[in-house]
Design a protein around this motif. Structure first.
Motif, mmCIF file in Angstrom:
data_model
loop_
_atom_site.group_PDB
_atom_site.id
_atom_site.type_symbol
_atom_site.label_atom_id
_atom_site.label_comp_id
_atom_site.label_asym_id
_atom_site.label_seq_id
_atom_site.Cartn_x
_atom_site.Cartn_y
_atom_site.Cartn_z
ATOM 1 N N PRO A 229 -86.063 -25.160 2.437
ATOM 2 C CA PRO A 229 -87.330 -24.449 2.164
ATOM 3 C C PRO A 229 -87.500 -24.030 0.717
ATOM 4 C CG PRO A 229 -86.399 -23.689 4.230
ATOM 5 C CD PRO A 229 -85.370 -24.591 3.604
ATOM 6 N N TRP A 230 -86.412 -23.825 -0.017
ATOM 7 C CA TRP A 230 -86.544 -23.512 -1.435
ATOM 8 C C TRP A 230 -87.061 -24.714 -2.230
ATOM 9 C CZ3 TRP A 230 -81.267 -20.678 -1.129
ATOM 10 C CH2 TRP A 230 -81.482 -19.312 -0.929
ATOM 11 N N VAL A 231 -86.899 -25.899 -1.693
ATOM 12 C CA VAL A 231 -87.310 -27.115 -2.390
ATOM 13 C C VAL A 231 -88.742 -27.515 -2.019
ATOM 14 C CG1 VAL A 231 -86.530 -29.464 -2.994
ATOM 15 C CG2 VAL A 231 -84.883 -27.782 -2.206
ATOM 16 N N GLU A 232 -89.312 -26.900 -0.986
ATOM 17 C CA GLU A 232 -90.633 -27.301 -0.511
ATOM 18 C C GLU A 232 -91.725 -27.199 -1.587
ATOM 19 O OE1 GLU A 232 -91.732 -28.715 2.122
ATOM 20 O OE2 GLU A 232 -89.895 -28.755 3.314
ATOM 21 N N PRO A 233 -91.803 -26.126 -2.400
ATOM 22 C CA PRO A 233 -92.834 -26.116 -3.461
ATOM 23 C C PRO A 233 -92.706 -27.281 -4.436
ATOM 24 C CG PRO A 233 -91.970 -23.918 -3.116
ATOM 25 C CD PRO A 233 -91.087 -24.839 -2.341
ATOM 26 N N LEU A 234 -91.470 -27.632 -4.777
ATOM 27 C CA LEU A 234 -91.275 -28.783 -5.669
ATOM 28 C C LEU A 234 -91.709 -30.071 -5.004
ATOM 29 C CD1 LEU A 234 -90.172 -29.977 -8.306
ATOM 30 C CD2 LEU A 234 -87.907 -30.050 -7.231
ATOM 31 N N LEU A 235 -91.448 -30.217 -3.712
ATOM 32 C CA LEU A 235 -91.879 -31.424 -2.996
ATOM 33 C C LEU A 235 -93.400 -31.522 -2.945
ATOM 34 C CD1 LEU A 235 -89.375 -31.501 0.017
ATOM 35 C CD2 LEU A 235 -89.236 -32.736 -2.147
ATOM 36 N N THR A 236 -94.075 -30.375 -2.821
ATOM 37 C CA THR A 236 -95.541 -30.391 -2.822
ATOM 38 C C THR A 236 -96.087 -30.883 -4.161
ATOM 39 O OG1 THR A 236 -95.543 -28.555 -1.247
ATOM 40 C CG2 THR A 236 -97.590 -28.986 -2.449
ATOM 41 N N ARG A 237 -95.471 -30.420 -5.253
ATOM 42 C CA ARG A 237 -95.916 -30.884 -6.580
ATOM 43 C C ARG A 237 -95.606 -32.360 -6.781
ATOM 44 N NH1 ARG A 237 -93.957 -25.651 -8.150
ATOM 45 N NH2 ARG A 237 -91.970 -26.568 -8.791
ATOM 46 N N VAL A 238 -94.459 -32.796 -6.301
ATOM 47 C CA VAL A 238 -94.110 -34.219 -6.433
ATOM 48 C C VAL A 238 -95.069 -35.087 -5.635
ATOM 49 C CG1 VAL A 238 -92.338 -35.934 -5.874
ATOM 50 C CG2 VAL A 238 -91.685 -33.792 -6.956
ATOM 51 N N GLU A 239 -95.454 -34.625 -4.448
ATOM 52 C CA GLU A 239 -96.412 -35.385 -3.641
ATOM 53 C C GLU A 239 -97.762 -35.487 -4.332
ATOM 54 O OE1 GLU A 239 -98.106 -35.400 0.953
ATOM 55 O OE2 GLU A 239 -97.041 -33.656 0.155
ATOM 56 N N GLY A 240 -98.224 -34.376 -4.911
ATOM 57 C CA GLY A 240 -99.481 -34.436 -5.655
ATOM 58 C C GLY A 240 -99.392 -35.317 -6.882
ATOM 59 N N TRP A 241 -98.234 -35.310 -7.554
ATOM 60 C CA TRP A 241 -98.041 -36.164 -8.734
ATOM 61 C C TRP A 241 -98.047 -37.639 -8.346
ATOM 62 C CZ3 TRP A 241 -93.501 -39.057 -10.159
ATOM 63 C CH2 TRP A 241 -93.570 -39.586 -11.450
ATOM 64 N N ILE A 242 -97.443 -37.965 -7.213
ATOM 65 C CA ILE A 242 -97.430 -39.363 -6.752
ATOM 66 C C ILE A 242 -98.844 -39.833 -6.437
ATOM 67 C CG2 ILE A 242 -96.697 -40.861 -4.862
ATOM 68 C CD1 ILE A 242 -94.068 -39.349 -4.791
ATOM 69 N N PHE A 243 -99.642 -39.002 -5.786
ATOM 70 C CA PHE A 243 -101.003 -39.403 -5.457
ATOM 71 C C PHE A 243 -101.876 -39.494 -6.710
ATOM 72 C CE2 PHE A 243 -99.872 -38.284 -1.103
ATOM 73 C CZ PHE A 243 -100.545 -39.268 -0.393
ATOM 74 N N SER A 244 -101.625 -38.623 -7.699
ATOM 75 C CA SER A 244 -102.396 -38.733 -8.943
ATOM 76 C C SER A 244 -102.049 -40.012 -9.692
ATOM 77 C CB SER A 244 -102.135 -37.510 -9.820
ATOM 78 O OG SER A 244 -100.766 -37.445 -10.194
ATOM 79 N N LEU A 245 -100.758 -40.378 -9.705
ATOM 80 C CA LEU A 245 -100.385 -41.660 -10.313
ATOM 81 C C LEU A 245 -101.003 -42.830 -9.556
ATOM 82 C CD1 LEU A 245 -96.612 -41.272 -11.281
ATOM 83 C CD2 LEU A 245 -98.604 -41.248 -12.778
ATOM 84 N N ARG A 246 -101.070 -42.716 -8.223
ATOM 85 C CA ARG A 246 -101.693 -43.765 -7.430
ATOM 86 C C ARG A 246 -103.153 -43.924 -7.808
ATOM 87 N NH1 ARG A 246 -103.981 -43.101 -2.233
ATOM 88 N NH2 ARG A 246 -104.660 -41.157 -3.228
ATOM 89 N N ASP A 247 -103.870 -42.800 -7.941
ATOM 90 C CA ASP A 247 -105.288 -42.867 -8.292
ATOM 91 C C ASP A 247 -105.489 -43.462 -9.686
ATOM 92 O OD1 ASP A 247 -105.847 -41.741 -5.865
ATOM 93 O OD2 ASP A 247 -105.920 -39.683 -6.649
ATOM 94 N N LEU A 248 -104.617 -43.054 -10.639
ATOM 95 C CA LEU A 248 -104.729 -43.595 -11.992
ATOM 96 C C LEU A 248 -104.458 -45.080 -12.022
ATOM 97 C CD1 LEU A 248 -105.101 -43.054 -15.024
ATOM 98 C CD2 LEU A 248 -102.657 -42.524 -15.150
ATOM 99 N N TRP A 249 -103.430 -45.522 -11.310
ATOM 100 C CA TRP A 249 -103.103 -46.947 -11.270
ATOM 101 C C TRP A 249 -104.216 -47.741 -10.591
ATOM 102 C CZ3 TRP A 249 -101.936 -49.718 -6.659
ATOM 103 C CH2 TRP A 249 -101.501 -51.020 -6.870
ATOM 104 N N ARG A 250 -104.785 -47.177 -9.519
ATOM 105 C CA ARG A 250 -105.849 -47.889 -8.821
ATOM 106 C C ARG A 250 -107.112 -47.975 -9.665
ATOM 107 N NH1 ARG A 250 -107.441 -45.436 -3.137
ATOM 108 N NH2 ARG A 250 -108.021 -43.707 -4.532
ATOM 109 N N ASP A 251 -107.415 -46.890 -10.414
ATOM 110 C CA ASP A 251 -108.604 -46.925 -11.269
ATOM 111 C C ASP A 251 -108.441 -47.948 -12.395
ATOM 112 O OD1 ASP A 251 -109.661 -44.993 -9.671
ATOM 113 O OD2 ASP A 251 -109.157 -43.321 -11.009
#
Length: 339
Positions: A229-251
């Protein structure tokens, strides 16, 4: 003109993740509660107690030697073949593939990559903590022991704590950690406890680990699960970063494949000379890329009714001309409306 985009497999996966919200409303994220902090502290104290007991060559080390001289694999040889396969449930390679496949299916159904990210973070914490303890203490196993009654520490070994036991706790315990309902969490917790306990005792039966190695392996794996559970906030940021990279690559890829249409600029061409008055004027096609069409048939003279026109056969027609056929106006005159 309709243009369809060919979707790759990665595009289809992300399209599935975008179909619904990333995290369903019923899926709760475990938090570091007071109860979990108490369990973490108690497990960490047990971990330190096992390490101190082995370093001090206490009764635990003597008990390790007694179990080793007992040789369980010779006392019960009939279960040796079965336990050789059962201990595979603690090996990191096969178990990681099975659990990752199931968590991948969960990610597909829940439209989020959080299960896979959590499993990857758990394995990373396990490798760092257990690997550092193995290399730092360097204890030899029962098959390579040199002095009877010694703790066999600082001799270049890598069995303390037991990697099979810690991996069984984390790999199967992550299923209970990622459960979506309390009932499922209870069942999976019981299943992971049975598997991890049996795998640890199997390594003692086979003579590959001391009993104290198994105790420390249980504590090390449980510490990793309790610290997630201490790692969950970091995992949330990593998930958002992965989706932002996906959007940038797709654009970028979409912009490169389908560029915005530019405004066509008409080319300057010399003005054609005026045609004679007696010749019909035919306009040239506008698009340079289109081939010039043959001039369409134009009825000569002023406009005449269709019934008064003489039949004309276009060039290249398969139908032969019928010069003897009377005109439609002569054979079937239109009725005149009477007053």
């Amino acid at each position: 003109m309709r243009t369809e985009r060919n979707l790759t497999r990665l595009d289809r996966v992300f399209a599935r993740l975008d179909r619904e919200p990333e995290r369903p409303a019923g899926l709760d994220v475990p938090r570091m509660s007071r109860h979990r902090i108490v369990l973490f502290s108690a497990t960490f104290a047990f971990y330190l107690a096992i390490v101190v007991a082995v370093l001090a060559t206490s009764w635990l080390v003597r008990f390790d030697w007694q179990v080793m001289f007992f040789r369980p694999y010779q006392q019960w040889p009939e279960i040796h073949a079965f336990l050789d396969y059962w201990v595979v449930l603690g090996q990191r390679g096969p178990t990681a593939v099975m659990v990752a496949a199931w968590l991948g299916w969960r990610s597909w159904r829940q439209h989020t990559i959080r299960p896979l990210l959590t499993f990857g973070a758990a394995l990373l914490l396990l490798n760092i903590t257990v690997g550092a303890a193995k290399i730092g203490m360097g204890r030899l196993g029962p098959h390579y022991a040199t002095t009877i009654g010694a703790n066999e520490m600082w001799l270049g070994g890598d069995i303390f704590p037991s990697g099979h036991t810690a991996n069984a706790v984390v790999t199967w315990g992550i299923l209970a950690y990622m459960a979506s309902t309390p009932r499922t969490r209870r069942y999976l917790s019981a299943l992971s406890a049975v598997v991890s306990l049996s795998v640890g005792l199997t390594t003692v039966y086979l003579g590959t680990h001391w009993l104290s190695d198994v105790f420390l392996g249980w504590a090390a794996g449980l510490l990793v699960l309790l610290a997630l559970p201490w790692v969950e906030p970091l995992l949330t940021r990593v998930e958002g970063w992965i989706f932002s990279l996906r959007d940038l690559w797709r654009d970028r890829r979409t912009g490169a494949r389908f560029p915005a249409p530019a405004t066509p600029v008409p080319a300057m061409s010399p003005r054609p000379a005026a045609a004679p008055a007696d010749e019909p004027q035919v306009r040239e096609p506008v698009g340079a890329s289109r081939p010039a069409r043959a001039p369409a048939y134009l009825a000569p003279g002023p406009h005449t009714p269709r019934s008064e026109r003489s039949p004309v056969t276009p060039a290249g027609s398969r139908r032969p001309p019928h010069s003897e056929r009377p005109s439609r106006a002569a054979t079937s005159p239109r009725p005149v409306a009477g007053g």
